[in-house]
Structures are given as structure tokens and as C-alpha cells.
Design a protein around this motif. Structure first.
Motif, PDB file in Angstrom:
ATOM      1  N   GLN A 271      10.675  14.585  19.916  1.00 19.03           N
ATOM      2  CA  GLN A 271       9.841  14.437  21.110  1.00 19.03           C
ATOM      3  C   GLN A 271       9.371  15.790  21.624  1.00 19.03           C
ATOM      4  N   GLU A 272      10.216  16.802  21.530  1.00 26.88           N
ATOM      5  CA  GLU A 272       9.825  18.138  21.959  1.00 26.88           C
ATOM      6  C   GLU A 272       8.656  18.668  21.138  1.00 26.88           C
ATOM      7  N   GLU A 273       8.607  18.306  19.859  1.00 19.94           N
ATOM      8  CA  GLU A 273       7.545  18.771  18.981  1.00 19.94           C
ATOM      9  C   GLU A 273       6.286  17.919  19.094  1.00 19.94           C
ATOM     10  N   LEU A 274       6.443  16.656  19.528  1.00 20.44           N
ATOM     11  CA  LEU A 274       5.329  15.703  19.596  1.00 20.44           C
ATOM     12  C   LEU A 274       5.188  15.210  21.028  1.00 20.44           C
ATOM     13  N   SER A 275       4.963  16.136  21.936  1.00 23.82           N
ATOM     14  CA  SER A 275       5.015  15.829  23.369  1.00 23.82           C
ATOM     15  C   SER A 275       3.943  14.833  23.813  1.00 23.82           C
ATOM     16  N   ALA A 276       2.858  14.709  23.080  1.00 18.72           N
ATOM     17  CA  ALA A 276       1.780  13.800  23.485  1.00 18.72           C
ATOM     18  C   ALA A 276       2.041  12.358  23.073  1.00 18.72           C
TER      19      ALA A 276
ATOM     20  N   VAL B 217       9.708   7.141  10.659  1.00 16.00           N
ATOM     21  CA  VAL B 217      10.020   8.375   9.945  1.00 16.00           C
ATOM     22  C   VAL B 217      11.342   8.163   9.224  1.00 16.00           C
ATOM     23  N   CYS B 218      11.287   8.084   7.900  1.00 13.90           N
ATOM     24  CA  CYS B 218      12.457   7.715   7.100  1.00 13.90           C
ATOM     25  C   CYS B 218      12.739   8.765   6.036  1.00 13.90           C
ATOM     26  N   VAL B 219      12.621  10.031   6.414  1.00 11.98           N
ATOM     27  CA  VAL B 219      12.920  11.129   5.497  1.00 11.98           C
ATOM     28  C   VAL B 219      14.310  11.676   5.798  1.00 11.98           C
ATOM     29  N   LYS B 220      14.800  12.544   4.936  1.00 13.55           N
ATOM     30  CA  LYS B 220      16.062  13.227   5.206  1.00 13.55           C
ATOM     31  C   LYS B 220      15.834  14.254   6.324  1.00 13.55           C
ATOM     32  N   SER B 221      16.864  14.571   7.048  1.00  8.50           N
ATOM     33  CA  SER B 221      16.726  15.445   8.217  1.00  8.50           C
ATOM     34  C   SER B 221      16.157  16.810   7.853  1.00  8.50           C
ATOM     35  N   TYR B 222      16.459  17.306   6.668  1.00 11.63           N
ATOM     36  CA  TYR B 222      15.971  18.624   6.285  1.00 11.63           C
ATOM     37  C   TYR B 222      14.461  18.622   5.979  1.00 11.63           C
ATOM     38  N   SER B 223      13.845  17.444   5.904  1.00 12.17           N
ATOM     39  CA  SER B 223      12.404  17.351   5.629  1.00 12.17           C
ATOM     40  C   SER B 223      11.579  17.115   6.884  1.00 12.17           C
ATOM     41  N   LEU B 224      12.230  17.042   8.044  1.00 10.79           N
ATOM     42  CA  LEU B 224      11.497  16.717   9.270  1.00 10.79           C
ATOM     43  C   LEU B 224      10.371  17.702   9.558  1.00 10.79           C
ATOM     44  N   ALA B 225      10.653  18.996   9.443  1.00 10.68           N
ATOM     45  CA  ALA B 225       9.653  20.000   9.801  1.00 10.68           C
ATOM     46  C   ALA B 225       8.387  19.844   8.979  1.00 10.68           C
ATOM     47  N   GLU B 226       8.530  19.508   7.707  1.00  9.64           N
ATOM     48  CA  GLU B 226       7.348  19.440   6.858  1.00  9.64           C
ATOM     49  C   GLU B 226       6.505  18.192   7.097  1.00  9.64           C
ATOM     50  N   VAL B 227       7.061  17.147   7.730  1.00 14.05           N
ATOM     51  CA  VAL B 227       6.249  15.947   7.993  1.00 14.05           C
ATOM     52  C   VAL B 227       5.661  15.933   9.403  1.00 14.05           C
ATOM     53  N   LEU B 228       6.021  16.906  10.234  1.00 11.99           N
ATOM     54  CA  LEU B 228       5.471  16.948  11.595  1.00 11.99           C
ATOM     55  C   LEU B 228       3.948  16.976  11.619  1.00 11.99           C
ATOM     56  N   PRO B 229       3.292  17.804  10.807  1.00 16.37           N
ATOM     57  CA  PRO B 229       1.819  17.794  10.835  1.00 16.37           C
ATOM     58  C   PRO B 229       1.228  16.431  10.475  1.00 16.37           C
TER      59      PRO B 229
ATOM     60  N   ILE C 185       2.616  13.462  10.982  1.00 18.62           N
ATOM     61  CA  ILE C 185       2.796  12.556  12.119  1.00 18.62           C
ATOM     62  C   ILE C 185       1.719  12.806  13.173  1.00 18.62           C
ATOM     63  N   GLY C 186       1.503  14.082  13.519  1.00 18.32           N
ATOM     64  CA  GLY C 186       0.519  14.407  14.536  1.00 18.32           C
ATOM     65  C   GLY C 186      -0.882  13.972  14.181  1.00 18.32           C
ATOM     66  N   ARG C 187      -1.272  14.126  12.917  1.00 14.23           N
ATOM     67  CA  ARG C 187      -2.630  13.800  12.502  1.00 14.23           C
ATOM     68  C   ARG C 187      -2.820  12.315  12.222  1.00 14.23           C
ATOM     69  N   ALA C 188      -1.733  11.612  11.887  1.00 16.05           N
ATOM     70  CA  ALA C 188      -1.842  10.177  11.584  1.00 16.05           C
ATOM     71  C   ALA C 188      -1.754   9.309  12.834  1.00 16.05           C
ATOM     72  N   ALA C 189      -1.467   9.917  13.979  1.00 21.04           N
ATOM     73  CA  ALA C 189      -1.253   9.172  15.225  1.00 21.04           C
ATOM     74  C   ALA C 189      -2.505   9.170  16.089  1.00 21.04           C
TER      75      ALA C 189
ATOM     76  N   SER D  56       0.847  -1.189   0.000  1.00 21.72           N
ATOM     77  CA  SER D  56       0.000   0.000   0.000  1.00 21.72           C
ATOM     78  C   SER D  56       0.886   1.243   0.000  1.00 21.72           C
ATOM     79  N   ALA D  57       0.619   2.168  -0.924  1.00 22.94           N
ATOM     80  CA  ALA D  57       1.373   3.412  -1.012  1.00 22.94           C
ATOM     81  C   ALA D  57       0.426   4.537  -1.401  1.00 22.94           C
ATOM     82  N   CYS D  58       0.616   5.712  -0.802  1.00 25.20           N
ATOM     83  CA  CYS D  58      -0.272   6.830  -1.076  1.00 25.20           C
ATOM     84  C   CYS D  58       0.402   8.140  -0.685  1.00 25.20           C
ATOM     85  N   THR D  59      -0.268   9.241  -0.990  1.00 26.71           N
ATOM     86  CA  THR D  59       0.197  10.546  -0.530  1.00 26.71           C
ATOM     87  C   THR D  59      -0.261  10.750   0.905  1.00 26.71           C
ATOM     88  N   GLU D  60       0.318  11.753   1.577  1.00 28.02           N
ATOM     89  CA  GLU D  60      -0.112  12.023   2.944  1.00 28.02           C
ATOM     90  C   GLU D  60      -1.557  12.499   2.965  1.00 28.02           C
TER      91      GLU D  60
END
Length: 312
Positions: free
Chosen positions: A119-124, A81-93, A95-99, A62-66
Motif C-alpha cells: 500500500q505504501e508503494e501503491l498509494s493511489a 498478486v501471487c508471486v514469491k515475496s522476493y519478486s514483489l519489487a519487480e512486479v510493482l510497475p 501493477i501500477g500500469r495495469a490498474a 488467457s495467459a500472456c507476458t506482462e
């Protein structure tokens, strides 16, 4: 025991390999991908070329867009989370909504210390640290080339607990999929050990324009690689982390098992003028050296050369 739902953000050499083996083993896995790679995955599945065996696996996955994933209402039990480090900020939303409240997030990145920052960004949520030993890349849309047999994924909590049943289930699923999954009680040490390989390999590779074959034999490239590993060892000592073995010997063993033409993703990105993980793999070591009072002359040379190259 319920079946875990896995979401893998990033379908390149790391996420694609993890997803391929887990899907082949019948685990509930979804890859987040984009562009031509996503179209090929959706139409034909994923082809994993195992170069050391000269064969390939054709895997339905199974593969799809976010947007498609979130629109489906699905929620993941485990997010790799298997993106490059420079892409972390853009996948944070995403992660939060898919969890959901019990979701475990396992970042598998090259840059040391990513889990704590996430963890600081996803404290819950529960965010571990993680690292992987695998050499693979996207060969063409829908095709992942895995260069060597090793596929060892380590993850764990920074509080050193090993009694988290969610993480025990992840370990069991990885191992059942043919991945050497290890739930460790000292992920900081294991992640820094991995960093002591991937950072010198990329930095020395760029500085010397070298491949694995150059590191496998005596010469300037191998000497630069060894010097950089020793500097990471010195930083580990200053940080109070006992790596537990001679990392030069350990990393040269890893290098010996690679095809001679192998290069790192950072090398390929810089050489092709793309955004790279140079900040976390090269410049961050120089910053850590200043912070802990540890001389890192090899990394300083590489940083100067890299700046000259990318400023052109």
C-alpha cells in the motif's frame, strides 16, 4: 452488475489454482506467466490435476507476458498478486500500469504484512491483505498439481470495513468458482493465523528435513513444528492480535489432511539452490522476536542452520 476483469500475476501453485477455478466458472481472468509454462498455457490451456480425486480438469485460460498485457491496453478491476515475496519489487510497475483508479489489489503471499508494505508503494490504489490455504505446485509446464481439496482464500481491508462493494463482488465470484472466498473484517488476524502454519511448516521442514508425514506422527519434527507455532502465538500476543484458537491444534489438523510426501515451496527452493522466501518466513520471525522482546529459540536454531546451508 458489470463483470469484473481479473489479472493474476503469477501462475504457480497459488495463482494457477485461483485462475483455473475462476476461468472454469466463466470469469474474465488473465494469468501473467513466463517461459515454458506460459507457452504450454497458451497452446494447450491449463491442466489442473486434483490429486485427492485422482482426476484432472483441462481449462482454457488467457495467459500472456506482462508486456503483452500492457500492450493490449487492458486494465484490471482486480489484481491478485501471487508471486514469491522476493519478486514483489519487480512486479510493482506492472501493477501500477495495469490498474485504473478503482482497481483493488489483493496480495496472496506467504509473508505476513505484505499488503501494508504494498500500500505504501501503491498509494493511489486500494491494497488489501490476503492469504490462501491451498497445497499445489507446477508439476510441469502447463500443469498444476493440487494436492488436497482445501482452497480457502481470505482477504480484507486493514481498517476492518466489510462494506466495500468491490470486495463483496470478489467474494461472490470466488465462491461461485468453487473457491472458499472469505471477505473478513480482521485480515491481520487471519493472515497471522495462516503465517503460523506456513512459516513453521517450512522452517521446521528445512531444519528437520521433514515432510508432512513426519509432522503427522510423534517425533522430533513434530515437536519442532509445535515449538515454532507456539512462538508465533507468543508474537501475536505481543502484537496485540488475538488469534482466537489454539493454533497448534488447528495447524496439526491442516497437516493431517495433506499427503505424507508434501513439502513447502520454501523447502523445495532451498533444496534446489534457488532463491527462496527464507527471509520473510524464517529470519523475519527472529527480527520480530527481537523487536517485541519475545524469545524465539526454535526459529533462532532454524535461522542458524539455514544460514549454514545457504552459505555453503
Amino acid at each position: 452488475m458489470k463483470e469484473e476483469k481479473y489479472l493474476i500475476i503469477g501462475a504457480g501453485g497459488t495463482g494457477g489454482v485461483i485462475g483455473a477455478y475462476m476461468a472454469q466458472a466463466g470469469r474474465d481472468v488473465t494469468l501473467i506467466a513466463r517461459g515454458e509454462h506460459l507457452r504450454a498455457l497458451a497452446e494447450n490451456g491449463l491442466r489442473l490435476e486434483r490429486m485427492w480425486k485422482n482426476d484432472s480438469l483441462n481449462i482454457s485460460i488467457s495467459a500472456c507476458t506482462e508486456e503483452e498485457y500492457l500492450g493490449s491496453g487492458a486494465r484490471a478491476d482486480v489484481i491478485f498478486v501471487c508471486v514469491k515475496s522476493y519478486s514483489l519489487a519487480e512486479v510493482l510497475p506492472l501493477i501500477g500500469r495495469a490498474a485504473h483508479c478503482d482497481t483493488v489489489v489483493i496480495p496472496i503471499l506467504n509473508v505476513y504484512g505484505t499488503g501494508g508494505k504494498l500500500q505504501e508503494e501503491l498509494s493511489a490504489l486500494t491494497v488489501t491483505d490476503g492469504c490462501i490455504y491451498v497445497s499445489a505446485n507446477i508439476k510441469e509446464p502447463g500443469v498444476i498439481a493440487q494436492h488436497g481439496k482445501i482452497c480457502r482464500l481470505l482477504f480484507g481491508r486493514r481498517d476492518h470495513r466489510t462494506d466495500d462493494r468491490r470486495l463483496q463482488a470478489v467474494r461472490d465470484d470466488l465462491q461461485a468458482s468453487g473457491i472458499d472466498g472469505i471477505y473478513t473484517d480482521n485480515i491481520q488476524r487471519e493472515a497471522l493465523k495462516k503465517f503460523s502454519y506456513v512459516s513453521p511448516a517450512g522452517a521446521a521442514g528445512l531444519y528437520c528435513d521433514a515432510t508432512a508425514g513426519d509432522f503427522q506422527q510423534e517425533g522430533p519434527a513434530r515437536e519442532m513444528f509445535i515449538a515454532m507455532v507456539r512462538e508465533i502465538e507468543a508474537l501475536a500476543g505481543a502484537m496485540g492480535i488475538d488469534l482466537g484458537e489454539d493454533m497448534v491444534e488447528a495447524n496439526l489438523r491442516i497437516m493431517k489432511g495433506l499427503p505424507p510426501e508434501t513439502t513447502t515451496s520454501m523447502q523445495r527452493d532451498v533444496c534446489q539452490g534457488r532463491q527462496s522466501e527464507a527471509d520473510g518466513l524464517v529470519y523475519e520471525v527472529v527480527r520480530l522476536g527481537h523487536r517485541y522482546g519475545v524469545p524465539v529459540p526454535a526459529y533462532e536454531k532454524a535461522a542458524v542452520r539455514l544460514r549454514e546451508r545457504t552459505d555453503q
